[in-house]
Scaffold this active site. Structure first.
Site, PDB file in Angstrom:
ATOM      1  N   GLY A  13       0.781  -1.233   0.000  1.00 42.58           N
ATOM      2  CA  GLY A  13       0.000   0.000   0.000  1.00 42.58           C
ATOM      3  C   GLY A  13       0.810   1.279   0.000  1.00 42.58           C
ATOM      4  O   GLY A  13       0.300   2.324   0.419  1.00 42.58           O
ATOM      5  N   LYS A  66     -16.270 -15.204 -11.314  1.00 47.94           N
ATOM      6  CA  LYS A  66     -15.699 -13.851 -11.258  1.00 47.94           C
ATOM      7  C   LYS A  66     -16.738 -12.791 -11.620  1.00 47.94           C
ATOM      8  O   LYS A  66     -16.757 -11.701 -11.050  1.00 47.94           O
ATOM      9  CB  LYS A  66     -14.510 -13.784 -12.228  1.00 47.94           C
ATOM     10  CG  LYS A  66     -13.568 -12.639 -11.971  1.00 47.94           C
ATOM     11  CD  LYS A  66     -12.337 -12.801 -12.837  1.00 47.94           C
ATOM     12  CE  LYS A  66     -11.215 -11.906 -12.374  1.00 47.94           C
ATOM     13  NZ  LYS A  66     -10.018 -12.070 -13.196  1.00 47.94           N
ATOM     14  N   MET A  91      -3.770  -7.339  -7.651  1.00 43.54           N
ATOM     15  CA  MET A  91      -3.244  -8.496  -8.377  1.00 43.54           C
ATOM     16  C   MET A  91      -4.338  -9.363  -8.994  1.00 43.54           C
ATOM     17  O   MET A  91      -4.282 -10.596  -8.911  1.00 43.54           O
ATOM     18  CB  MET A  91      -2.359  -9.340  -7.446  1.00 43.54           C
ATOM     19  CG  MET A  91      -1.124  -8.609  -6.987  1.00 43.54           C
ATOM     20  SD  MET A  91      -0.121  -8.091  -8.398  1.00 43.54           S
ATOM     21  CE  MET A  91       1.307  -7.419  -7.578  1.00 43.54           C
ATOM     22  N   ARG A  92      -5.336  -8.712  -9.557  1.00 41.85           N
ATOM     23  CA  ARG A  92      -6.413  -9.436 -10.250  1.00 41.85           C
ATOM     24  C   ARG A  92      -6.655  -8.771 -11.586  1.00 41.85           C
ATOM     25  O   ARG A  92      -6.565  -7.544 -11.684  1.00 41.85           O
ATOM     26  CB  ARG A  92      -7.728  -9.349  -9.458  1.00 41.85           C
ATOM     27  CG  ARG A  92      -7.642  -9.870  -8.066  1.00 41.85           C
ATOM     28  CD  ARG A  92      -8.085 -11.310  -8.013  1.00 41.85           C
ATOM     29  NE  ARG A  92      -7.897 -11.818  -6.656  1.00 41.85           N
ATOM     30  CZ  ARG A  92      -8.283 -13.014  -6.266  1.00 41.85           C
ATOM     31  NH1 ARG A  92      -8.879 -13.839  -7.130  1.00 41.85           N
ATOM     32  NH2 ARG A  92      -8.069 -13.425  -5.034  1.00 41.85           N
ATOM     33  N   ASN A 108      -4.445   2.396 -13.764  1.00 41.18           N
ATOM     34  CA  ASN A 108      -3.454   1.560 -13.075  1.00 41.18           C
ATOM     35  C   ASN A 108      -2.083   2.216 -13.150  1.00 41.18           C
ATOM     36  O   ASN A 108      -1.814   3.015 -14.045  1.00 41.18           O
ATOM     37  CB  ASN A 108      -3.393   0.183 -13.751  1.00 41.18           C
ATOM     38  CG  ASN A 108      -2.426  -0.769 -13.068  1.00 41.18           C
ATOM     39  OD1 ASN A 108      -2.355  -0.812 -11.828  1.00 41.18           O
ATOM     40  ND2 ASN A 108      -1.674  -1.518 -13.833  1.00 41.18           N
ATOM     41  N   HIS A 110       1.948   0.975 -13.331  1.00 41.58           N
ATOM     42  CA  HIS A 110       2.753  -0.225 -13.565  1.00 41.58           C
ATOM     43  C   HIS A 110       4.233   0.137 -13.472  1.00 41.58           C
ATOM     44  O   HIS A 110       4.659   1.137 -14.063  1.00 41.58           O
ATOM     45  CB  HIS A 110       2.426  -0.808 -14.945  1.00 41.58           C
ATOM     46  CG  HIS A 110       3.189  -2.057 -15.228  1.00 41.58           C
ATOM     47  ND1 HIS A 110       2.862  -3.265 -14.654  1.00 41.58           N
ATOM     48  CD2 HIS A 110       4.296  -2.285 -15.969  1.00 41.58           C
ATOM     49  CE1 HIS A 110       3.724  -4.184 -15.052  1.00 41.58           C
ATOM     50  NE2 HIS A 110       4.615  -3.616 -15.841  1.00 41.58           N
TER      51      HIS A 110
END
Ligand code: GRF
Length: 191
Positions: A13, A66, A91-92, A108, A110
């Site tokens: 986090g 899902k 992590m999905r 996101n 990265h």
């Protein structure tokens, strides 16, 4: 009006903290209304509780599939008034069930210069490849693995003889600066 954010995270986090701190320092006209996690034994939950930010645990295993899990999540996000979703080490892979409810509203960060080194180990993969430069990328999320439209990238040179830990630290430092800055620009431009 402050943009209502949900942050999705699966681990330590540090990006969550960087975003929350930028909001507290009034560098980002936003408010984190929800932390979404997919595990319970992760440090980011403590970081949210310290800041009185509600936590929603999405226990994927307790749903038939899902799609059902994401539908439950969308219901929670909408009930909370979430306007923008930030992935910060989540992590999905998200599917169109969630993404179609928030078109162009899922972002996101990265730890590599996409499209190079997508996936879980962006820093390690760049390090092992022996490249002289990697980076950090902020991008919109689609249903691929780190394939969505790029919003902003910062290059990070890999110094000769640098070890992995030092590179990781430098990349994380860039992330913690870049994510709030890009969001502030996006949110301000939208207003
Ligand atoms: C960051 O490196 C982020 O780019 C990647 O996962 C890591 C999460 O770290 N997607 P933290 O949990 O924010 O410390």
């Amino acid at each position: 009006m402050n943009t209502k954010l949900a942050i999705f995270a699966s681990g330590t986090g540090t990006n969550f903290v960087a975003l929350a701190d930028a909001i507290a320092d009034q560098q980002l006209p936003a408010q984190v209304v929800l932390l979404v996690v997919d595990h319970l034994d992760i440090a980011v939950i403590d970081r949210a509780r310290e800041r009185q930010i509600p936590v929603f645990y999405l226990d994927y295993k307790s749903y038939a599939n899902k799609q059902a899990a994401e539908l439950a999540l969308v219901a929670e996000l909408q009930a909370t008034g979430v306007e923008l979703i930030l992935l910060a080490g989540y992590m999905r892979i998200l599917t169109t069930t969630l993404l179609s409810a928030y078109p162009n509203r899922v972002i996101n960060i990265h730890p590599a210069w996409l499209p190079n080194f997508p996936g879980r180990h962006g820093i390690l993969d760049a390090f092992n490849a022996g490249v002289t430069e990697t980076g950090v990328t902020v991008h919109y999320v689609d249903d691929g693995i780190d394939t969505g439209q790029i919003i902003k990238q910062v290059a990070v040179p890999i110094e000769p003889h640098e070890d992995l830990a030092t590179l990781e630290n430098r990349i994380h430092a860039v992330e913690h600066e870049l994510y709030p800055t890009v969001l502030a620009q996006l949110i301000t431009t939208e207003d």
